[in-house]
Design a protein around this motif. Structure first.
Motif, PDB file in Angstrom:
ATOM      1  N   TRP A   4      26.737 -35.771  16.735  1.00 15.65           N
ATOM      2  CA  TRP A   4      26.399 -36.491  15.516  1.00 15.65           C
ATOM      3  C   TRP A   4      25.189 -37.361  15.825  1.00 15.65           C
ATOM      4  O   TRP A   4      25.118 -38.004  16.877  1.00 15.65           O
ATOM      5  CB  TRP A   4      27.554 -37.381  15.062  1.00 15.65           C
ATOM      6  CG  TRP A   4      28.743 -36.606  14.609  1.00 15.65           C
ATOM      7  CD1 TRP A   4      28.998 -36.149  13.344  1.00 15.65           C
ATOM      8  CD2 TRP A   4      29.855 -36.193  15.400  1.00 15.65           C
ATOM      9  NE1 TRP A   4      30.187 -35.478  13.330  1.00 15.65           N
ATOM     10  CE2 TRP A   4      30.735 -35.486  14.574  1.00 15.65           C
ATOM     11  CE3 TRP A   4      30.182 -36.349  16.751  1.00 15.65           C
ATOM     12  CZ2 TRP A   4      31.924 -34.943  15.022  1.00 15.65           C
ATOM     13  CZ3 TRP A   4      31.359 -35.804  17.213  1.00 15.65           C
ATOM     14  CH2 TRP A   4      32.222 -35.119  16.365  1.00 15.65           C
ATOM     15  N   LEU A   6      22.987 -40.394  14.110  1.00 10.94           N
ATOM     16  CA  LEU A   6      22.994 -41.408  13.061  1.00 10.94           C
ATOM     17  C   LEU A   6      21.741 -42.260  13.165  1.00 10.94           C
ATOM     18  O   LEU A   6      21.448 -42.818  14.229  1.00 10.94           O
ATOM     19  CB  LEU A   6      24.242 -42.293  13.216  1.00 10.94           C
ATOM     20  CG  LEU A   6      24.394 -43.488  12.271  1.00 10.94           C
ATOM     21  CD1 LEU A   6      24.500 -43.027  10.817  1.00 10.94           C
ATOM     22  CD2 LEU A   6      25.617 -44.309  12.673  1.00 10.94           C
ATOM     23  N   SER A  34      28.555 -44.437   6.189  1.00 11.83           N
ATOM     24  CA  SER A  34      28.367 -43.300   7.095  1.00 11.83           C
ATOM     25  C   SER A  34      29.481 -43.239   8.132  1.00 11.83           C
ATOM     26  O   SER A  34      29.968 -42.152   8.462  1.00 11.83           O
ATOM     27  CB  SER A  34      27.006 -43.379   7.788  1.00 11.83           C
ATOM     28  OG  SER A  34      25.979 -43.135   6.848  1.00 11.83           O
ATOM     29  N   VAL A  99      22.855 -42.904  18.232  1.00 11.85           N
ATOM     30  CA  VAL A  99      22.389 -43.859  17.224  1.00 11.85           C
ATOM     31  C   VAL A  99      20.953 -44.209  17.565  1.00 11.85           C
ATOM     32  O   VAL A  99      20.679 -44.776  18.622  1.00 11.85           O
ATOM     33  CB  VAL A  99      23.272 -45.126  17.185  1.00 11.85           C
ATOM     34  CG1 VAL A  99      22.772 -46.088  16.113  1.00 11.85           C
ATOM     35  CG2 VAL A  99      24.737 -44.765  16.960  1.00 11.85           C
ATOM     36  N   LEU A 128      23.524 -39.451   8.451  1.00  4.37           N
ATOM     37  CA  LEU A 128      24.326 -38.935   9.545  1.00  4.37           C
ATOM     38  C   LEU A 128      24.261 -37.409   9.539  1.00  4.37           C
ATOM     39  O   LEU A 128      24.601 -36.779   8.541  1.00  4.37           O
ATOM     40  CB  LEU A 128      25.782 -39.386   9.386  1.00  4.37           C
ATOM     41  CG  LEU A 128      26.794 -38.847  10.388  1.00  4.37           C
ATOM     42  CD1 LEU A 128      26.532 -39.418  11.773  1.00  4.37           C
ATOM     43  CD2 LEU A 128      28.210 -39.172   9.917  1.00  4.37           C
TER      44      LEU A 128
END
Length: 149
Positions: A4, A6, A34, A99, A128
């Motif tokens: 993932w 973000l 998110s 992130v 995201l």
């Protein structure tokens, strides 16, 4: 593995340096929307840029998910980092949450999906992306979707 990616939430427009910009109240709300998409996902590690807004984003995600691991802060997730060098750092098959910032996140997603840097993905604040594949290698991951808060 799932990966993932973000982008941090909306940040204030000015600070002493770009790295010191804090999330706004709206940015915090975006991040929480998110983070809700990640509930129940098998995240084994959260890796974040050292910039304040990315650290704040990662911390909000940890709190929303009840994630008990530490946020791993790395210098290779800053806005202008080289996506090829990021891939060199992602040598595990763990389920990771990164992130970071634009333009890095869009370029990294394009590289993972297409195998080149010519087609970056547009990512809004707190967007995201979820990718899946056997290994985090250029052109070998599939984009399952992107959520924009």
């Amino acid at each position: 593995m799932k990966l993932w990616i973000l982008r941090h939430g909306q940040a204030e427009s000015h600070a002493a340096t770009d790295a010191e910009r804090n999330l706004t109240a709206h940015g915090r709300e975006e991040v929480l929307r998110s983070a809700a998409q990640l509930i129940g996902q098998p995240i084994s590690a959260i890796i974040a840029s050292p910039y304040v807004r990315a650290q704040q984003t990662a911390q909000l995600v940890c709190e929303a998910l009840g994630f008990e691991g530490e946020i791993r802060t790395v210098p290779w997730l800053t806005p202008d980092a080289n996506p090829l060098q990021v891939l060199e750092q992602l040598d595990s098959a763990d389920n990771l949450l990164l992130v970071s910032h634009q333009p890095l996140v869009g370029s990294l997603i394009g590289l993972l999906q297409h195998g080149h840097l010519r087609d970056p993905l547009s990512m809004n604040t707190a967007s995201l992306a979820e990718l899946e594949g056997d290994w985090p290698l250029a052109g070998l991951m599939s984009l399952n979707g992107v959520t924009h808060p």
